[in-house]
Design a protein around this motif. Structure first.
Motif, PDB file in Angstrom:
ATOM      1  N   THR A  85       0.833  -1.201   0.000  1.00 14.78           N
ATOM      2  CA  THR A  85       0.000   0.000   0.000  1.00 14.78           C
ATOM      3  C   THR A  85       0.864   1.246   0.000  1.00 14.78           C
ATOM      4  O   THR A  85       1.786   1.376   0.811  1.00 14.78           O
ATOM      5  CB  THR A  85      -0.930   0.026   1.226  1.00 14.78           C
ATOM      6  N   LEU A  86       0.576   2.155  -0.911  1.00 16.91           N
ATOM      7  CA  LEU A  86       1.165   3.490  -0.897  1.00 16.91           C
ATOM      8  C   LEU A  86       0.135   4.428  -0.300  1.00 16.91           C
ATOM      9  O   LEU A  86      -0.909   4.679  -0.903  1.00 16.91           O
ATOM     10  CB  LEU A  86       1.533   3.920  -2.320  1.00 16.91           C
ATOM     11  N   ALA A  87       0.409   4.907   0.907  1.00 18.12           N
ATOM     12  CA  ALA A  87      -0.522   5.783   1.633  1.00 18.12           C
ATOM     13  C   ALA A  87      -0.098   7.230   1.415  1.00 18.12           C
ATOM     14  O   ALA A  87       0.863   7.713   2.026  1.00 18.12           O
ATOM     15  CB  ALA A  87      -0.525   5.431   3.115  1.00 18.12           C
ATOM     16  N   LEU A  88      -0.805   7.936   0.528  1.00 17.23           N
ATOM     17  CA  LEU A  88      -0.460   9.306   0.166  1.00 17.23           C
ATOM     18  C   LEU A  88      -1.225  10.288   1.035  1.00 17.23           C
ATOM     19  O   LEU A  88      -2.430  10.120   1.261  1.00 17.23           O
ATOM     20  CB  LEU A  88      -0.787   9.555  -1.308  1.00 17.23           C
ATOM     21  N   SER A  89      -0.530  11.311   1.508  1.00 18.62           N
ATOM     22  CA  SER A  89      -1.184  12.319   2.355  1.00 18.62           C
ATOM     23  C   SER A  89      -0.687  13.705   1.978  1.00 18.62           C
ATOM     24  O   SER A  89       0.330  13.859   1.293  1.00 18.62           O
ATOM     25  CB  SER A  89      -0.899  12.051   3.835  1.00 18.62           C
ATOM     26  N   ALA A  90      -1.408  14.726   2.459  1.00 22.14           N
ATOM     27  CA  ALA A  90      -1.067  16.136   2.283  1.00 22.14           C
ATOM     28  C   ALA A  90      -0.790  16.507   0.831  1.00 22.14           C
ATOM     29  O   ALA A  90       0.296  16.991   0.499  1.00 22.14           O
ATOM     30  CB  ALA A  90       0.139  16.487   3.161  1.00 22.14           C
ATOM     31  N   PRO A  91      -1.762  16.310  -0.063  1.00 23.06           N
ATOM     32  CA  PRO A  91      -1.539  16.711  -1.456  1.00 23.06           C
ATOM     33  C   PRO A  91      -1.303  18.214  -1.559  1.00 23.06           C
ATOM     34  O   PRO A  91      -1.924  19.008  -0.856  1.00 23.06           O
ATOM     35  CB  PRO A  91      -2.833  16.302  -2.160  1.00 23.06           C
ATOM     36  N   THR A  92      -0.379  18.605  -2.420  1.00 26.31           N
ATOM     37  CA  THR A  92      -0.076  20.011  -2.597  1.00 26.31           C
ATOM     38  C   THR A  92      -1.211  20.706  -3.329  1.00 26.31           C
ATOM     39  O   THR A  92      -2.057  20.072  -3.967  1.00 26.31           O
ATOM     40  CB  THR A  92       1.236  20.181  -3.381  1.00 26.31           C
ATOM     41  N   GLU A  93      -1.230  22.036  -3.273  1.00 29.96           N
ATOM     42  CA  GLU A  93      -2.320  22.815  -3.856  1.00 29.96           C
ATOM     43  C   GLU A  93      -2.468  22.545  -5.349  1.00 29.96           C
ATOM     44  O   GLU A  93      -1.493  22.569  -6.102  1.00 29.96           O
ATOM     45  CB  GLU A  93      -2.074  24.313  -3.628  1.00 29.96           C
ATOM     46  N   GLY A  94      -3.684  22.261  -5.759  1.00 27.06           N
ATOM     47  CA  GLY A  94      -3.981  22.056  -7.163  1.00 27.06           C
ATOM     48  C   GLY A  94      -3.859  20.623  -7.631  1.00 27.06           C
ATOM     49  O   GLY A  94      -4.303  20.291  -8.738  1.00 27.06           O
ATOM     50  N   LEU A  95      -3.276  19.740  -6.824  1.00 26.22           N
ATOM     51  CA  LEU A  95      -3.119  18.341  -7.212  1.00 26.22           C
ATOM     52  C   LEU A  95      -4.487  17.663  -7.227  1.00 26.22           C
ATOM     53  O   LEU A  95      -5.251  17.758  -6.269  1.00 26.22           O
ATOM     54  CB  LEU A  95      -2.201  17.650  -6.210  1.00 26.22           C
ATOM     55  N   THR A  96      -4.825  16.979  -8.311  1.00 31.03           N
ATOM     56  CA  THR A  96      -6.177  16.429  -8.430  1.00 31.03           C
ATOM     57  C   THR A  96      -6.237  14.921  -8.618  1.00 31.03           C
ATOM     58  O   THR A  96      -7.236  14.297  -8.266  1.00 31.03           O
ATOM     59  CB  THR A  96      -6.921  17.069  -9.614  1.00 31.03           C
ATOM     60  N   ALA A  97      -5.203  14.293  -9.191  1.00 30.72           N
ATOM     61  CA  ALA A  97      -5.287  12.862  -9.481  1.00 30.72           C
ATOM     62  C   ALA A  97      -3.905  12.239  -9.463  1.00 30.72           C
ATOM     63  O   ALA A  97      -2.882  12.922  -9.634  1.00 30.72           O
ATOM     64  CB  ALA A  97      -5.947  12.616 -10.839  1.00 30.72           C
ATOM     65  N   VAL A  98      -3.884  10.916  -9.251  1.00 26.39           N
ATOM     66  CA  VAL A  98      -2.632  10.167  -9.219  1.00 26.39           C
ATOM     67  C   VAL A  98      -2.829   8.841  -9.945  1.00 26.39           C
ATOM     68  O   VAL A  98      -3.903   8.241  -9.882  1.00 26.39           O
ATOM     69  CB  VAL A  98      -2.166   9.923  -7.767  1.00 26.39           C
ATOM     70  N   GLU A  99      -1.801   8.389 -10.639  1.00 26.68           N
ATOM     71  CA  GLU A  99      -1.769   7.047 -11.212  1.00 26.68           C
ATOM     72  C   GLU A  99      -0.481   6.380 -10.749  1.00 26.68           C
ATOM     73  O   GLU A  99       0.604   6.971 -10.860  1.00 26.68           O
ATOM     74  CB  GLU A  99      -1.819   7.091 -12.736  1.00 26.68           C
ATOM     75  N   GLY A 100      -0.597   5.164 -10.216  1.00 25.76           N
ATOM     76  CA  GLY A 100       0.548   4.486  -9.637  1.00 25.76           C
ATOM     77  C   GLY A 100       0.898   3.199 -10.344  1.00 25.76           C
ATOM     78  O   GLY A 100       0.024   2.491 -10.847  1.00 25.76           O
ATOM     79  N   GLN A 101       2.183   2.896 -10.380  1.00 23.17           N
ATOM     80  CA  GLN A 101       2.694   1.653 -10.956  1.00 23.17           C
ATOM     81  C   GLN A 101       3.701   1.060  -9.975  1.00 23.17           C
ATOM     82  O   GLN A 101       4.572   1.772  -9.461  1.00 23.17           O
ATOM     83  CB  GLN A 101       3.385   1.917 -12.291  1.00 23.17           C
ATOM     84  N   VAL A 102       3.570  -0.222  -9.665  1.00 21.45           N
ATOM     85  CA  VAL A 102       4.513  -0.931  -8.801  1.00 21.45           C
ATOM     86  C   VAL A 102       5.068  -2.107  -9.580  1.00 21.45           C
ATOM     87  O   VAL A 102       4.333  -2.791 -10.305  1.00 21.45           O
ATOM     88  CB  VAL A 102       3.842  -1.398  -7.497  1.00 21.45           C
ATOM     89  N   SER A 103       6.375  -2.346  -9.461  1.00 19.56           N
ATOM     90  CA  SER A 103       7.022  -3.458 -10.145  1.00 19.56           C
ATOM     91  C   SER A 103       7.996  -4.140  -9.206  1.00 19.56           C
ATOM     92  O   SER A 103       8.448  -3.561  -8.216  1.00 19.56           O
ATOM     93  CB  SER A 103       7.793  -2.966 -11.386  1.00 19.56           C
ATOM     94  N   VAL A 104       8.326  -5.377  -9.542  1.00 21.80           N
ATOM     95  CA  VAL A 104       9.399  -6.103  -8.863  1.00 21.80           C
ATOM     96  C   VAL A 104      10.515  -6.288  -9.877  1.00 21.80           C
ATOM     97  O   VAL A 104      10.292  -6.813 -10.975  1.00 21.80           O
ATOM     98  CB  VAL A 104       8.924  -7.463  -8.338  1.00 21.80           C
ATOM     99  N   LEU A 105      11.719  -5.819  -9.515  1.00 23.98           N
ATOM    100  CA  LEU A 105      12.841  -5.901 -10.441  1.00 23.98           C
ATOM    101  C   LEU A 105      13.403  -7.312 -10.493  1.00 23.98           C
ATOM    102  O   LEU A 105      13.486  -8.006  -9.482  1.00 23.98           O
ATOM    103  CB  LEU A 105      13.944  -4.940 -10.016  1.00 23.98           C
TER     104      LEU A 105
END
Length: 449
Positions: free
Chosen positions: A233-253
């Motif tokens: 889980t990536l727990a994101l907090s305190a988005p900066t002003e104007g930030l509206t959306a996020v897309e995440g990618q996780v990989s195993v090298l």
């Protein structure tokens, strides 16, 4: 310095070069070309020293590329052409610039500012990565059978995932040399995905190359389906002003550069936001996450990525601390000399947090002209340097220009001087496994990494 391809609207830059002395006479500019066409070489008073430049493409030196040395104000002080070895040298002033012209159907320029005597500048890829993709075998992968409620199936050997059209039939996949461990075995991951594209189950095994020299195919029958996932889980907090959306990618090298990618996750940013990923426990290697953020309908964006063996199952990220300042409003001002416009942009914070600023200009409808400039991070505006008459066809002129700009920073750089000498190779490609690494950028306009 090595400068890796930077992507703009699907076009990639990769160049390198060497020098010969500038010709003693340069033709005068044609009417309307502006002062950016050199008709008299300016005298430069100041410390001078040799600057070495090398140009490569996939490990091959590029000959015949035009190189221009400018002083800190952008005036031309020397010209050269890359030799058969892709290399060249010329005396240049401290704090000056080097501009490389390259491309065939596309006119591409790249300028490095803040150049110092004694610098070694490498543009392009000094290693041939095509060899690493050499196919040594074909794996015929057979899934363990249908999985209840699965909507589709995929198989991966470490780069991307291939859809399985019929679960009962073996799927042939090329085995690249770089997939191999100990020169003989490779990973095979099959997945059953639900109707939303989320992992429902997986089957994993190691396969061995065939010892029969006359038979390249390897039959791989994966074991029974498993649901022993690790939830990350990536727990994101305190988005900066104007930030509206996020897309995440996780990989195993795997094998340092190859990666087993997990399905992308996206969410709106309206406060604390968790992104959850299921990782098969059978996969081992560094965990890499990459988060891409948007600011509403604006062309502004941000990226944050990290690789580490020790990422906890819940990784908390304070975005006020983690993201670079927002960069926006990249504009082009023609000024008195239309051939040397100035690019300005706005940074909502301390730009010195970054390692470098990058500006990109594009012109003509087909975007056949691109100019990329690398500069120290706290550079609020950049005026295009002068070009000689020998590059008259590369000059912007009065054609409308579109601008993009970015700030970049990575834990494996020590500032702009480091980037000038080491280049952006690892930043562009996403670093390989090894020491924990973080890299990020903030950008506006049609530019990405």
């Amino acid at each position: 310095m090595r400068l890796w391809p930077l992507v703009l609207g699907g076009a990639a830059l990769a160049v390198g070069m060497a020098f010969v002395l500038a010709p003693p006479h340069v033709k005068p500019p044609r009417p309307g070309e502006g002062a950016n066409v050199l008709d008299a070489r300016p005298a430069y008073a100041g410390p001078m020293g040799k600057v070495n430049v090398a140009v490569f493409d996939d490990g091959a030196p590029l000959a015949g590329r035009h190189i221009v040395f400018q002083d800190g104000a952008g005036a031309v002080v020397a010209e050269a052409t890359s030799g058969d070895d892709g290399k060249a040298s010329a005396d240049a002033p401290a704090g000056g610039m080097v501009t490389v012209a390259y491309g065939n159907s596309v006119y591409q320029l790249i300028t490095v500012t803040g150049v110092q005597p004694g610098d070694d500048i490498v543009i392009g890829e000094t290693e041939d990565e095509g060899g690493a993709a050499r196919v040594v075998s074909t794996a015929r992968v057979k899934l363990p059978g249908a999985y209840p409620k699965a909507a589709r199936y995929t198989v991966s050997l470490g780069v991307g995932a291939t859809e399985v059209p019929r679960v009962a039939d073996p799927l042939p996949l090329p085995v690249a040399k770089r997939f191999l461990v100990d020169e003989k075995k490779f990973r095979v991951l099959g997945e059953a995905l639900d109707e939303k594209g989320a992992p429902a189950a997986y089957a994993f095994d190691w396969a061995n190359l065939s010892t029969n020299a006359a038979r390249r195919d390897v039959d791989v029958r994966l074991p029974a389906w498993s649901r022993t996932f690790r939830e990350f889980t990536l727990a994101l907090s305190a988005p900066t002003e104007g930030l509206t959306a996020v897309e995440g990618q996780v990989s195993v090298l795997a094998n340092e550069r190859d990666r087993f990618e997990r399905p992308r996750q996206s969410a709106s940013m309206a406060g604390p936001t968790p992104l959850r990923f299921l990782i098969p426990k059978a996969l081992e290697g560094d965990t890499v996450y990459r988060l891409e953020f948007s600011y509403g309908a604006s062309p502004d964006k941000a990226m944050l990525a990290r690789s580490d063996k020790a990422l906890s199952d819940t990784t908390r990220i304070d975005l006020r601390e983690a993201l670079l300042p927002r960069i926006s409003l990249a504009t082009v001002e023609a000024g008195a000399d239309v051939a040397r416009p100035t690019v300005r942009y706005r940074v909502a914070g301390d730009a010195s947090q970054a390692d470098a600023a990058i500006v990109r200009l594009a012109w003509h409808d087909a975007r056949e002209h691109l100019w990329t400039i690398l500069a120290p991070p706290a550079t609020p505006e950049i005026q295009l340097p002068q070009l000689p008459a020998s590059l008259k066809d590369w000059i912007p002129g009065r054609t409308p220009l579109s601008a993009a700009a970015a700030l970049v920073e990575a834990s494996f750089y020590k500032g702009y001087d480091d980037i000038r000498h080491e280049g952006l190779t690892e930043f562009i490609e996403d670093p390989e496994s090894g020491e924990p690494r973080t890299w990020r950028y903030s950008a506006t306009g049609d530019i990405s990494f």
